[in-house]
Design an enzyme around this catalytic site. Structure first.
Site, PDB file in Angstrom:
ATOM      1  N   LEU A  64      46.684  11.594  -6.631  1.00 35.43           N
ATOM      2  CA  LEU A  64      47.656  12.268  -7.491  1.00 35.43           C
ATOM      3  C   LEU A  64      48.473  11.270  -8.313  1.00 35.43           C
ATOM      4  O   LEU A  64      49.216  11.669  -9.203  1.00 35.43           O
ATOM      5  CB  LEU A  64      48.590  13.124  -6.627  1.00 35.43           C
ATOM      6  CG  LEU A  64      47.885  14.210  -5.799  1.00 35.43           C
ATOM      7  CD1 LEU A  64      48.861  14.865  -4.833  1.00 35.43           C
ATOM      8  CD2 LEU A  64      47.267  15.250  -6.714  1.00 35.43           C
ATOM      9  N   ASP A 307      36.525  12.769  -5.574  1.00 33.80           N
ATOM     10  CA  ASP A 307      36.991  11.380  -5.684  1.00 33.80           C
ATOM     11  C   ASP A 307      37.791  11.209  -6.972  1.00 33.80           C
ATOM     12  O   ASP A 307      37.652  10.230  -7.701  1.00 33.80           O
ATOM     13  CB  ASP A 307      35.822  10.402  -5.636  1.00 33.80           C
ATOM     14  CG  ASP A 307      36.278   8.985  -5.303  1.00 33.80           C
ATOM     15  OD1 ASP A 307      37.367   8.840  -4.715  1.00 33.80           O
ATOM     16  OD2 ASP A 307      35.559   8.022  -5.635  1.00 33.80           O
TER      17      ASP A 307
END
Length: 432
Positions: A64, A307
């Protein structure tokens, strides 16, 4: 809010359900699948005609970029991208700035994520302080703060004594250790060892970088009384798949995942030093990709992950060896899973299983009260749901991505499915 999802094809790999049915939601929970009570009066109806209604996707690998790297991505942008891709729950690694090795940092991350009312965020805590591989973190405190496991992200532990103690401690308390198998010294290259890397003059990463780490890890696991659950992140080689298959047959408590990049691409796709294809682990040869695809199909590999790692242009538009590894992918996860299933002659049930049931099985008891809800459609469970059209192709372009990162090796690819709506806890987090 009361929501009725009507006329959809409900597919739930956890229960084996595949039927035309309505789904009724109230107070954030699923109250009926199929026969809906006559006195149920929804405040909002979603017409799912021609669409699939499935459990919200669970992505075990999403960066994030917050805290510390907000120039590349923020909670707002990356969770918006996640729900746009149908991802209602995600696991994020601990290599933020600062590293997630203190309970306060985990509390802050979870608080920020919960305020957004988008994807559920499950952080991994650092296995060692500062990811330095020297001193173990306070795993009990980090678990209380909300960590679902402990890992080192992309930083291998050099000291096998420290690794053994970490595994022993995790075994004592039932924690899961998440590791990407890679030898520190052999893994310093930028492309997979082979003819292509040699021809391009790029430093290579041999498959042995993965297999040596796996041999070491499995040998340590064999000596731990009672066993310890280890989740292997991002398998990349045929040799690694063979070792994991043997370890599972032996009864070692190991699970693993593969990224969409290694599932679909090979080193040849790098072309003329295209930095969009600079990812970790590096793209390997076709025999490795074929082995990964077969292992995902037969259950040796438990989950498919995006990913997702948004990279800003300054760090990506550089010579291949200098570019930062990583790519935007969370919005592409569902489409790439369905593409794999179509190419392998598999159905939607199996495509969804590696995005829902498989990841849920990896997380297990670490989900706490959500264990019976995440990754499945269950009456009484939390209403995390994705509605998507299985035959609505779209082309991947930077402009179409909601992520702050716009660099992906799948730019220009046509994906076969489109998300129409995503619900998290009974609230519509995304609607097309």
């Amino acid at each position: 809010m009361k929501i009725l999802i009507q006329n959809g094809r409900v597919i739930d790999p956890a229960s084996g359900r595949d039927e035309m049915a309505d789904v009724a939601i109230a107070a954030g929970r699923i109250i009926a699948i199929g026969q809906v009570a006559a006195d149920f009066h929804p405040t909002r109806a979603i017409d799912a005609s021609g669409c699939v209604v499935a459990p919200g996707l669970v992505d075990l690998g999403v960066r994030l970029k917050e805290p510390g790297q907000e120039h590349a991505g923020m909670l707002e942008s990356e969770t918006a991208a996640a729900v746009a891709g149908g991802v209602t729950a995600l696991v994020t690694p601990p290599d933020t700035e600062p590293v997630l090795d203190e309970p306060g940092l985990v509390d802050m991350l979870k608080f920020r994520a919960e305020k957004l009312h988008r994807s559920r965020v499950f952080p991994l805590g650092a296995l060692t302080r500062g990811l330095q591989g020297e001193v173990l973190t306070e795993m009990a405190e980090l678990t209380e703060a909300g960590c679902v496991g402990f890992g080192q992200a992309e930083v291998p532990i050099q000291n096998t004594q420290v690794l053994l103690r970490a595994l022993q401690y995790a075994a004592t308390f039932g924690y899961t250790v998440w590791l990407r198998p890679q030898d520190l010294w052999l893994g310093k290259g930028v492309a997979a060892s082979g003819p292509l890397a040699t021809r391009l003059g790029l430093s290579g990463v041999p498959a042995a970088a993965e297999t040596i780490a796996l041999h070491t890890l499995f040998e340590l696991m064999r000596g731990i009384k009672g066993g310890v659950h280890v989740h292997l992140c991002r398998l990349s080689s045929a040799a690694g798949v063979a070792l994991v298959r043997a370890a599972k047959a032996e009864g070692l408590p190991v699970t693993c995942d593969v990224s969409v990049h290694n599932l679909h691409l090979t080193d040849v796709d790098i072309g003329f030093y295209d930095s969009r294809f600079r990812v970790q682990p590096p793209l390997r040869q076709q025999r490795d990709r074929d082995a990964l695809r077969a292992a995902l199909a037969d259950g040796t590999i438990d989950a498919l992950v995006s990913d997702h790692n948004p990279i800003d242009s300054d760090a990506k538009t550089l010579p291949f060896a200098e570019a930062e590894p990583g790519a935007t992918a969370v919005e592409l996860l569902l489409g790439l899973a369905c593409t794999w299933a179509q190419q392998e002659g598999l159905g939607l049930m199996q495509a969804l299983a590696v995005l829902t049931q498989g990841p849920q099985r990896v997380l297990g008891a670490s989900l706490g009260t959500l264990q019976a809800s995440v990754g499945q459609l269950a009456v009484g469970g939390a209403a995390d749901v994705v509605v998507f059209h299985p035959d609505a192709p779209w082309t991947v372009t930077p402009a179409a991505l909601r992520s702050q990162g716009k660099h992906t090796p799948f730019e220009g690819h046509e994906l076969p499915v489109s998300v129409r709506a995503t619900l998290v806890g009974g609230q519509v987090a995304f609607s097309a």
